[in-house]
Write an enzyme that holds these catalytic residues in place. Structure first.
Site, PDB file in Angstrom:
ATOM      1  N   HIS A  18    -128.970 -50.705  43.194  1.00 47.64           N
ATOM      2  CA  HIS A  18    -129.383 -51.556  44.221  1.00 47.64           C
ATOM      3  C   HIS A  18    -128.231 -52.148  44.652  1.00 47.64           C
ATOM      4  CE1 HIS A  18    -134.138 -51.668  43.428  1.00 47.64           C
ATOM      5  NE2 HIS A  18    -133.431 -50.601  43.562  1.00 47.64           N
ATOM      6  N   TYR A  52    -137.621 -61.601  45.431  1.00 46.21           N
ATOM      7  CA  TYR A  52    -138.257 -62.894  44.949  1.00 46.21           C
ATOM      8  C   TYR A  52    -138.881 -63.443  46.087  1.00 46.21           C
ATOM      9  CZ  TYR A  52    -134.847 -61.573  41.185  1.00 46.21           C
ATOM     10  OH  TYR A  52    -134.268 -60.950  39.955  1.00 46.21           O
ATOM     11  N   PRO A  68    -136.301 -65.926  32.895  1.00 43.22           N
ATOM     12  CA  PRO A  68    -136.256 -64.533  33.467  1.00 43.22           C
ATOM     13  C   PRO A  68    -135.864 -64.380  35.260  1.00 43.22           C
ATOM     14  CG  PRO A  68    -138.505 -64.826  33.446  1.00 43.22           C
ATOM     15  CD  PRO A  68    -137.934 -66.267  32.913  1.00 43.22           C
ATOM     16  N   LYS A  87    -130.852 -62.801  33.397  1.00 45.52           N
ATOM     17  CA  LYS A  87    -129.597 -62.891  32.741  1.00 45.52           C
ATOM     18  C   LYS A  87    -129.997 -62.365  31.439  1.00 45.52           C
ATOM     19  CE  LYS A  87    -126.850 -63.653  36.230  1.00 45.52           C
ATOM     20  NZ  LYS A  87    -126.463 -62.075  36.684  1.00 45.52           N
ATOM     21  N   TYR A 109    -125.464 -63.407  40.696  1.00 43.28           N
ATOM     22  CA  TYR A 109    -126.378 -62.350  40.546  1.00 43.28           C
ATOM     23  C   TYR A 109    -125.644 -61.075  39.840  1.00 43.28           C
ATOM     24  CZ  TYR A 109    -130.945 -59.844  40.952  1.00 43.28           C
ATOM     25  OH  TYR A 109    -132.133 -59.329  40.560  1.00 43.28           O
TER      26      TYR A 109
HETATM   27  C1  PHB Z   1    -138.055 -57.134  35.857  1.00 37.37           C
HETATM   28  O1  PHB Z   1    -137.803 -56.125  36.530  1.00 37.37           O
HETATM   29  O2  PHB Z   1    -138.893 -57.248  34.703  1.00 37.37           O
HETATM   30  C2  PHB Z   1    -137.257 -58.222  36.250  1.00 37.37           C
HETATM   31  C3  PHB Z   1    -136.465 -58.216  37.370  1.00 37.37           C
HETATM   32  C4  PHB Z   1    -135.829 -59.162  37.729  1.00 37.37           C
HETATM   33  C5  PHB Z   1    -135.785 -60.613  37.252  1.00 37.37           C
HETATM   34  C6  PHB Z   1    -136.721 -60.675  36.084  1.00 37.37           C
HETATM   35  C7  PHB Z   1    -137.375 -59.489  35.776  1.00 37.37           C
HETATM   36  O3  PHB Z   1    -135.259 -61.494  37.744  1.00 37.37           O
END
Ligand code: PHB
Ligand code: APR
Length: 393
Positions: free
Chosen positions: A72, A200, A292, A296, A388
């Protein structure tokens, strides 16, 4: 029983370490309190920094990831009903790899079996004896019987609830913790992801995240009150709430379906600064936890294993203890930066207890001002992007 490196825990930390040591001819035994089948049912994040991808390649554990993983180049942050793109590739020159942690674990367990490496399943470590001596002893229970393994080093890769951190004397232990007053309700569904990249979302009803494992497997999360129970959330209620939080475009495109997994995870920031005590070395979730947001967890575990495996190799090849002596300091430096980023992103995007919506509290106004600033300032966005994709080892 005797071995060079006793590894407690067969999560990604323990398995990657064992594999890298194996490639250098260093012997290890992994002790895991659950069955391998159980370990493989745990669903965790799936966003890998380039350094984590490189570590898996170094471990020769990347065959399937290199075929099935999806690169990505960016992701979206949505707020006030609109999605804004973060072009990681343009801002930093690199992107991230989408490949589920469960799959990484599966690949590493397969490799370990192929190599004839030992994983003792259903072996619950109870205590570690003589930690400050040259030959610590790991005590564990299997089928109700006590066993022990003598080793040169013990590596505590046994997660937040493991036994290794608890073996450090209370008067020496130095920890820092923040618990967030909300959780993430996550579902996995065999539906096409709503978007090619992650979204997000900050919304006055709470945070939401659209993620994925592959083109027919989606992972979605919504922020929920900490005391909500999974049983309170039917699939229909989940999808309805998710749609309310997503920008209109995404909500209209969302394909819903039955969940194949549903769980609530609490959010916590935690660091144990004693990543070394005598000949015990902590790595991954045993030493630190991040909320989460920003994915990280695994990536920080990977950087620990990078430093720890190099230190052990240096010791066994040259008798040089410098890497071991510097392990905690080097690992913690990076861990604290990942902690900062995860804490920042969590505070930026979640409905915080003293905020009551977009037109309400000061905190909410600060979040919105910061989000506006991010998308008006390339410098600010670059700082987000650089964190990130992962800071250098
Ligand atoms: C996930 O795909 O489970 C996931 C992706 C990004 C995050 C947290 C969890 O920041
Ligand atoms: N004895 C033996 N094994 C134990 C014990 C014990 N006393 N306590 C815990 N374990 C095992 C757990 O059953 C688990 O399989 O240790 C393993 C720890 O694995 P993880 O929790 O996956 O920890 P780690 O490998 O550091 O994970 C790093 O994976 O778990 C995610 O959020 C985490 O993303 C991060 C990454």
């Amino acid at each position: 029983m005797k071995t060079q490196v006793g590894i407690i825990g067969s999560g990604p930390s323990g398995l990657i370490l064992a594999q890298i040591l194996h490639l250098q001819g260093i012997e290890s035994i992994i002790l895991e309190r659950k069955t391998t089948d159980y370990v493989l049912t745990r669903i965790r994040a799936g966003v890998l920094e380039q350094s984590c991808v490189d570590l898996l390649r170094q471990a020769q554990a990347s065959k399937r990831m290199d075929i099935e993983g999806i690169m990505h180049d960016g992701f979206d942050i949505a707020y006030s009903g609109e999605a804004h793109h973060v072009n990681l590739k343009k801002l930093t020159g690199t992107g991230v790899m989408i490949y589920g942690q469960t799959e990484i674990t599966r690949d590493l367990i397969d490799l370990r079996r192929k190599n004839g490496g030992v994983i003792i399943e259903e072996a619950e470590v109870t205590t570690i004896e003589n930690i400050t001596s040259k030959s610590p002893i790991i005590h564990y229970l299997k089928d109700g019987v006590e066993h022990q393994i003598q080793c040169d080093f013990v590596t505590g890769c046994d997660g937040y609830h493991g036994a290794s951190r608890k073996s450090i004397p209370q008067d020496i232990l130095k920890t820092h913790e923040q618990i967030y007053p909300f959780g993430w309700l996550g579902i996995l569904s065999e539906t096409p992801p709503v978007s090619k990249e992650l979204i997000y979302t900050r919304h006055e009803r709470g945070f939401a995240l659209c993620s994925m494992r592959n083109e027919m497997l989606s992972r979605y999360y919504i922020q929920v009150p900490i005391d909500d129970k999974v049983e309170d959330w039917s699939d229909d209620r989940f999808w309805d709430e998710l749609k309310k939080r997503l920008p209109k475009d995404a909500a209209n495109k969302l394909v819903t379906g039955p969940s194949i997994e549903k769980s609530i995870a609490p959010l916590r920031s935690f660091v144990c600064e004693n990543m070394r005590y005598g000949n015990l070395f902590l790595a991954g979730d045993a030493a630190h936890i991040v909320p989460p947001t920003g994915a990280k967890g695994l990536n920080s575990a990977a950087s620990d294993i990078h430093y720890l495996s190099n230190a052990l190799i240096q010791y066994y090849k040259n008798g040089d203890e410098q890497g071991l002596d510097q392990y905690a300091e080097k690992a913690l430096k990076r861990v604290w930066k990942a902690e900062r980023f995860s804490w920042w992103m969590t505070n930026l995007l979640h409905k915080l207890p003293n905020s009551d919506g977009d037109s309400g509290s000061f905190t909410a106004k600060m979040q919105l001002a910061e989000l506006d600033y991010l998308f008006e300032s390339e410098a600010a966005l670059k700082s987000l992007a650089e964190n990130y994709i992962g800071l250098p080892y």
